[in-house]
Design a protein around this motif. Structure first.
Motif, PDB file in Angstrom:
ATOM      1  N   ARG A 313       0.862  -1.178   0.000  1.00 37.43           N
ATOM      2  CA  ARG A 313       0.000   0.000   0.000  1.00 37.43           C
ATOM      3  C   ARG A 313       0.900   1.230   0.000  1.00 37.43           C
ATOM      4  NH1 ARG A 313      -3.189  -0.659   4.272  1.00 37.43           N
ATOM      5  NH2 ARG A 313      -4.921  -1.518   3.081  1.00 37.43           N
ATOM      6  N   GLN A 314       0.625   2.170  -0.876  1.00 33.23           N
ATOM      7  CA  GLN A 314       1.428   3.383  -0.977  1.00 33.23           C
ATOM      8  C   GLN A 314       1.176   4.287   0.237  1.00 33.23           C
ATOM      9  OE1 GLN A 314       3.200   2.295  -4.568  1.00 33.23           O
ATOM     10  NE2 GLN A 314       3.615   4.204  -3.482  1.00 33.23           N
ATOM     11  N   HIS A 315       2.249   4.884   0.745  1.00 35.79           N
ATOM     12  CA  HIS A 315       2.188   5.790   1.896  1.00 35.79           C
ATOM     13  C   HIS A 315       1.311   7.004   1.564  1.00 35.79           C
ATOM     14  CE1 HIS A 315       3.331   7.475   5.643  1.00 35.79           C
ATOM     15  NE2 HIS A 315       4.251   8.312   5.208  1.00 35.79           N
ATOM     16  N   TYR A 316       0.511   7.441   2.528  1.00 33.35           N
ATOM     17  CA  TYR A 316      -0.425   8.564   2.377  1.00 33.35           C
ATOM     18  C   TYR A 316      -1.510   8.283   1.346  1.00 33.35           C
ATOM     19  CZ  TYR A 316       1.937  12.013   5.334  1.00 33.35           C
ATOM     20  OH  TYR A 316       2.457  12.703   6.415  1.00 33.35           O
ATOM     21  N   LEU A 317      -1.650   7.035   0.905  1.00 35.02           N
ATOM     22  CA  LEU A 317      -2.560   6.665  -0.184  1.00 35.02           C
ATOM     23  C   LEU A 317      -2.227   7.429  -1.459  1.00 35.02           C
ATOM     24  CD1 LEU A 317      -5.983   6.408   1.709  1.00 35.02           C
ATOM     25  CD2 LEU A 317      -4.127   4.741   1.506  1.00 35.02           C
ATOM     26  N   SER A 318      -0.958   7.745  -1.604  1.00 34.50           N
ATOM     27  CA  SER A 318      -0.478   8.433  -2.805  1.00 34.50           C
ATOM     28  C   SER A 318      -0.610   7.503  -4.008  1.00 34.50           C
ATOM     29  CB  SER A 318       0.988   8.830  -2.601  1.00 34.50           C
ATOM     30  OG  SER A 318       1.516   9.443  -3.740  1.00 34.50           O
ATOM     31  N   PHE A 319      -1.174   8.034  -5.090  1.00 30.40           N
ATOM     32  CA  PHE A 319      -1.411   7.177  -6.261  1.00 30.40           C
ATOM     33  C   PHE A 319      -1.497   8.031  -7.514  1.00 30.40           C
ATOM     34  CE2 PHE A 319      -4.279   5.245  -9.348  1.00 30.40           C
ATOM     35  CZ  PHE A 319      -3.707   3.990  -9.508  1.00 30.40           C
ATOM     36  N   ASN A 320      -0.769   7.623  -8.569  1.00 31.48           N
ATOM     37  CA  ASN A 320      -0.792   8.305  -9.861  1.00 31.48           C
ATOM     38  C   ASN A 320      -1.297   7.320 -10.909  1.00 31.48           C
ATOM     39  OD1 ASN A 320       0.333   9.093 -12.579  1.00 31.48           O
ATOM     40  ND2 ASN A 320       0.958  10.888 -11.402  1.00 31.48           N
ATOM     41  N   ALA A 321      -2.448   7.628 -11.502  1.00 28.21           N
ATOM     42  CA  ALA A 321      -3.090   6.675 -12.416  1.00 28.21           C
ATOM     43  C   ALA A 321      -2.232   6.353 -13.630  1.00 28.21           C
ATOM     44  CB  ALA A 321      -4.446   7.225 -12.865  1.00 28.21           C
ATOM     45  N   GLN A 322      -1.379   7.277 -14.040  1.00 28.02           N
ATOM     46  CA  GLN A 322      -0.546   7.034 -15.215  1.00 28.02           C
ATOM     47  C   GLN A 322       0.712   6.233 -14.904  1.00 28.02           C
ATOM     48  OE1 GLN A 322       0.251  10.232 -17.913  1.00 28.02           O
ATOM     49  NE2 GLN A 322      -1.580  11.383 -17.370  1.00 28.02           N
ATOM     50  N   LYS A 323       1.114   6.200 -13.615  1.00 25.18           N
ATOM     51  CA  LYS A 323       2.434   5.640 -13.320  1.00 25.18           C
ATOM     52  C   LYS A 323       2.461   4.540 -12.258  1.00 25.18           C
ATOM     53  CE  LYS A 323       4.772  10.002 -14.464  1.00 25.18           C
ATOM     54  NZ  LYS A 323       5.635  11.084 -13.953  1.00 25.18           N
ATOM     55  N   THR A 324       1.649   4.670 -11.213  1.00 24.59           N
ATOM     56  CA  THR A 324       1.848   3.815 -10.032  1.00 24.59           C
ATOM     57  C   THR A 324       1.703   2.335 -10.344  1.00 24.59           C
ATOM     58  OG1 THR A 324       1.024   5.608  -8.630  1.00 24.59           O
ATOM     59  CG2 THR A 324       1.180   3.418  -7.648  1.00 24.59           C
ATOM     60  N   TRP A 325       0.602   1.936 -10.988  1.00 22.34           N
ATOM     61  CA  TRP A 325       0.411   0.513 -11.303  1.00 22.34           C
ATOM     62  C   TRP A 325       1.538  -0.023 -12.180  1.00 22.34           C
ATOM     63  CZ3 TRP A 325      -5.345   1.712 -12.415  1.00 22.34           C
ATOM     64  CH2 TRP A 325      -6.117   1.411 -11.285  1.00 22.34           C
ATOM     65  N   LEU A 326       1.993   0.801 -13.136  1.00 28.43           N
ATOM     66  CA  LEU A 326       3.053   0.347 -14.040  1.00 28.43           C
ATOM     67  C   LEU A 326       4.367   0.160 -13.301  1.00 28.43           C
ATOM     68  CD1 LEU A 326       2.284   2.566 -17.179  1.00 28.43           C
ATOM     69  CD2 LEU A 326       1.755   0.142 -16.846  1.00 28.43           C
ATOM     70  N   ILE A 327       4.656   1.052 -12.372  1.00 29.19           N
ATOM     71  CA  ILE A 327       5.868   0.896 -11.552  1.00 29.19           C
ATOM     72  C   ILE A 327       5.776  -0.381 -10.725  1.00 29.19           C
ATOM     73  CG2 ILE A 327       7.134   1.855  -9.582  1.00 29.19           C
ATOM     74  CD1 ILE A 327       6.440   4.652 -10.659  1.00 29.19           C
ATOM     75  N   GLN A 328       4.637  -0.589 -10.116  1.00 32.47           N
ATOM     76  CA  GLN A 328       4.439  -1.790  -9.302  1.00 32.47           C
ATOM     77  C   GLN A 328       4.593  -3.058 -10.148  1.00 32.47           C
ATOM     78  OE1 GLN A 328       0.554  -1.183  -7.673  1.00 32.47           O
ATOM     79  NE2 GLN A 328       1.209   0.359  -6.198  1.00 32.47           N
ATOM     80  N   GLU A 329       3.984  -3.049 -11.327  1.00 30.89           N
ATOM     81  CA  GLU A 329       4.057  -4.217 -12.201  1.00 30.89           C
ATOM     82  C   GLU A 329       5.496  -4.511 -12.609  1.00 30.89           C
ATOM     83  OE1 GLU A 329       1.899  -5.559 -16.343  1.00 30.89           O
ATOM     84  OE2 GLU A 329       3.033  -3.698 -16.311  1.00 30.89           O
ATOM     85  N   LYS A 330       6.226  -3.477 -12.990  1.00 28.80           N
ATOM     86  CA  LYS A 330       7.601  -3.658 -13.459  1.00 28.80           C
ATOM     87  C   LYS A 330       8.473  -4.327 -12.403  1.00 28.80           C
ATOM     88  CE  LYS A 330      11.471  -1.230 -15.605  1.00 28.80           C
ATOM     89  NZ  LYS A 330      11.954   0.060 -16.163  1.00 28.80           N
ATOM     90  N   HIS A 331       8.142  -4.096 -11.147  1.00 25.70           N
ATOM     91  CA  HIS A 331       8.967  -4.639 -10.068  1.00 25.70           C
ATOM     92  C   HIS A 331       8.316  -5.834  -9.377  1.00 25.70           C
ATOM     93  CE1 HIS A 331      12.062  -1.560 -10.453  1.00 25.70           C
ATOM     94  NE2 HIS A 331      11.068  -0.728 -10.701  1.00 25.70           N
ATOM     95  N   GLY A 332       7.364  -6.453 -10.067  1.00 28.49           N
ATOM     96  CA  GLY A 332       6.856  -7.752  -9.641  1.00 28.49           C
ATOM     97  C   GLY A 332       5.932  -7.751  -8.453  1.00 28.49           C
ATOM     98  N   ILE A 333       5.251  -6.637  -8.189  1.00 32.43           N
ATOM     99  CA  ILE A 333       4.326  -6.581  -7.053  1.00 32.43           C
ATOM    100  C   ILE A 333       3.126  -7.489  -7.329  1.00 32.43           C
ATOM    101  CG2 ILE A 333       2.780  -5.076  -5.749  1.00 32.43           C
ATOM    102  CD1 ILE A 333       5.834  -4.734  -5.213  1.00 32.43           C
ATOM    103  N   TYR A 334       2.718  -8.231  -6.313  1.00 27.07           N
ATOM    104  CA  TYR A 334       1.622  -9.202  -6.435  1.00 27.07           C
ATOM    105  C   TYR A 334       0.268  -8.515  -6.383  1.00 27.07           C
ATOM    106  CZ  TYR A 334      -1.036 -13.501  -5.292  1.00 27.07           C
ATOM    107  OH  TYR A 334      -1.926 -14.553  -5.279  1.00 27.07           O
ATOM    108  N   TYR A 335       0.100  -7.668  -5.371  1.00 25.05           N
ATOM    109  CA  TYR A 335      -1.159  -6.923  -5.283  1.00 25.05           C
ATOM    110  C   TYR A 335      -0.925  -5.566  -4.633  1.00 25.05           C
ATOM    111  CZ  TYR A 335      -1.620  -7.689  -0.226  1.00 25.05           C
ATOM    112  OH  TYR A 335      -1.421  -7.682   1.130  1.00 25.05           O
ATOM    113  N   ASP A 336      -1.824  -4.639  -4.915  1.00 24.97           N
ATOM    114  CA  ASP A 336      -1.830  -3.319  -4.304  1.00 24.97           C
ATOM    115  C   ASP A 336      -3.172  -3.116  -3.615  1.00 24.97           C
ATOM    116  OD1 ASP A 336      -0.920  -0.373  -4.087  1.00 24.97           O
ATOM    117  OD2 ASP A 336      -2.860  -0.200  -5.080  1.00 24.97           O
ATOM    118  N   THR A 337      -3.189  -2.363  -2.514  1.00 22.87           N
ATOM    119  CA  THR A 337      -4.456  -2.034  -1.859  1.00 22.87           C
ATOM    120  C   THR A 337      -4.431  -0.586  -1.387  1.00 22.87           C
ATOM    121  OG1 THR A 337      -6.016  -2.661  -0.103  1.00 22.87           O
ATOM    122  CG2 THR A 337      -3.670  -3.109   0.309  1.00 22.87           C
ATOM    123  N   THR A 338      -4.234   0.315  -2.365  1.00 24.12           N
ATOM    124  CA  THR A 338      -4.101   1.747  -2.093  1.00 24.12           C
ATOM    125  C   THR A 338      -5.369   2.530  -2.393  1.00 24.12           C
ATOM    126  OG1 THR A 338      -1.712   1.707  -2.582  1.00 24.12           O
ATOM    127  CG2 THR A 338      -2.799   3.835  -2.712  1.00 24.12           C
TER     128      THR A 338
END
Length: 458
Positions: A313-338
């Motif tokens: 989960r991103q700190h402060y519920l910080s989230f960028n629709a254009q970038k955050t999921w792609l960054i997470q995917e590139k680094h093999g994150i299993y799930y996000d709950t932000t």
């Protein structure tokens, strides 16, 4: 979108282009044409297309500015050239509520992709949210739209399409989660001195410094007071006594605590010994900075969690629709709950089940599971300014909606937000919730367990 819509239902779906349909040899129970169909085609039903995928796609003009209601359902997208919502025309049944675009719009965080308005913590401006403007954040309207469509099919065609048995004999899931921003109220001796000097010289709050010195002596030196942020034993004991498992998301930016400290290592051992999940809590700035995200993730893997599947989960519920999921995917994150607005607890993307997001730029599915967050402690007591009774009533209504759709109720309660020092109602609300869900027909477990079960059920 169609696959996401129907993945939770006991039905087989095949999506093909209209031109390819003429070549099919097999028979189908139901053929639905999607689009603004004019010519006479071989289909049972027509689902009219709204304006989202027009020439205005990915522009501000594509954001809906008017929401109608039909049979209690908010209609976000429809063919504005037709005044009806559903009708029979000859041997065809026409539906003018575009659940495809409604689902796509909210699950992709479309408006956040288009409207570049974020606060200092990298969070989208809630005032620009369609669901917030139309007072719909307390409703999972994507789930509602899908269920309305399935109910319509069942009635019209005498089907019996049901939800899959997602959770065995349980009606829904509860994901208990704790973001570990700090492990204690007071810092190490030298860092504590620097902080107190900052409060005195920069913030000019001498009374606060005196209180903090007094608290530091009582808690850290004399050990006569309990640290209000050190609630790990309480959480683990409470969960063990009720048979719950949960997720703890740890930071590695070094600002609140060091991931290499003995105190943190000991807490980690407690958590893993209790068979709970240790997840990653990327610091401020990582939602749109891949280099910073990777730096903190490498520290997390080295110091805290090995090389297993990582939930975050991103700190402060910080989230960028254009970038955050792609960054997470590139680094093999299993799930996000932000995904959640801090200002109001509820359904930020109108959905209460896991799903794979979609990249609007490259037009592909992103290989990260999203489990939308529903309630954060601070939302209730700080932003919404609810007392105990108000918080309890609000949470109950959200749980009812999650249970209707066999979804996942995700709760975030910081370890530092349980004491009455944080809020006079906080500890009581926290304990009430743990008692309340014990009497619900639900599983209470970690994010990793939930996604593992969900993948098997679909």
């Amino acid at each position: 979108t169609v696959n996401t819509i129907f993945q939770d239902y006991e039905v087989d779906v095949l999506v093909i282009s209209a031109s390819d349909s003429k070549c099919l040899k097999q028979e189908f129970d139901l053929v639905i044409a999607y689009g603004n169909i004019k010519e006479n085609i071989c289909t049972h039903m027509i689902l009219l297309e709204g304006p989202l995928f027009s020439k205005e796609y990915l522009t501000l003009n594509s954001i809906p500015t008017n929401i109608e209601n039909y049979e209690g359902l908010p209609v976000i997208f429809k063919n504005s050239g037709e005044s009806y919502f559903k009708k029979n025309v000859g041997d065809k049944f026409i539906v003018n509520i575009d659940i495809i675009q409604t689902s796509f719009f909210f699950l992709t965080c479309y408006e956040e992709y288009i409207i570049d308005e974020y606060d200092m913590y990298g969070r989208f401006n809630i005032n620009k949210s369609t669901l917030y403007k139309y007072k719909l954040l307390n409703r999972p309207i994507v789930n509602e739209s899908i269920q309305w469509f399935v109910d319509t099919l069942n009635v019209k065609y005498n089907f019996n399409i049901k939800k899959k048995n997602l959770w065995g004999d349980k009606n829904f899931q509860v994901l208990l989660s704790h973001d570990i921003d700090v492990v204690s109220k007071y810092l190490t001796f030298l860092r504590e001195i620097r902080l107190q000097l900052s409060i005195l010289l920069i913030d000019r709050k001498p009374i606060e410094v005196l209180k903090r010195i007094k608290g530091y002596i009582a808690t850290e030196l004399l050990k006569i007071d309990k640290d209000p942020c050190d609630t790990f034993n309480m959480i683990l004991d409470l969960e063990k006594s009720r048979g719950y498992k949960s997720s703890f998301y740890f930071m590695t930016d070094g600002k609140g605590y060091s991931p290499t400290s003995k105190k943190v290592k000991d807490i980690m051992k407690q958590i893993t010994y209790a068979n709970n999940e240790v997840g990653f809590h990327p610091g401020l700035g990582t939602a749109d900075d891949e280099g910073l995200f990777n730096k903190e993730l490498l520290t997390f893997k080295k110091e805290l969690a090995g090389k297993g599947r990582i939930g975050i989960r991103q700190h402060y519920l910080s989230f960028n629709a254009q970038k955050t999921w792609l960054i997470q995917e590139k680094h093999g994150i299993y799930y996000d709950t932000t995904l959640c607005f801090p200002e109001q607890a509820g359904f930020k993307c109108g959905y209460c089940l896991p799903y794979k997001p979609y990249d609007l730029k490259s037009n592909r599915i992103i290989d990260v599971w999203e489990i939308p967050l529903i309630v954060m402690d601070g939302s209730l007591m700080q932003y919404m300014n609810l007392d105990f009774d108000g918080s309890v009533e609000y949470i109950k209504k959200l749980i009812e909606k999650v249970e209707i759709h066999k979804g996942i109720f995700v709760l975030l309660w910081h370890n530092s937000a349980i004491s009455k020092e944080y809020n006079i109602y906080s500890r009581d609300i926290f304990q009430w919730f743990y008692d309340y869900i014990k009497n619900c027909n639900c599983d209470v477990t970690s994010g990793e367990d939930i996604i593992s079960k969900y993948e098997k059920s679909i």
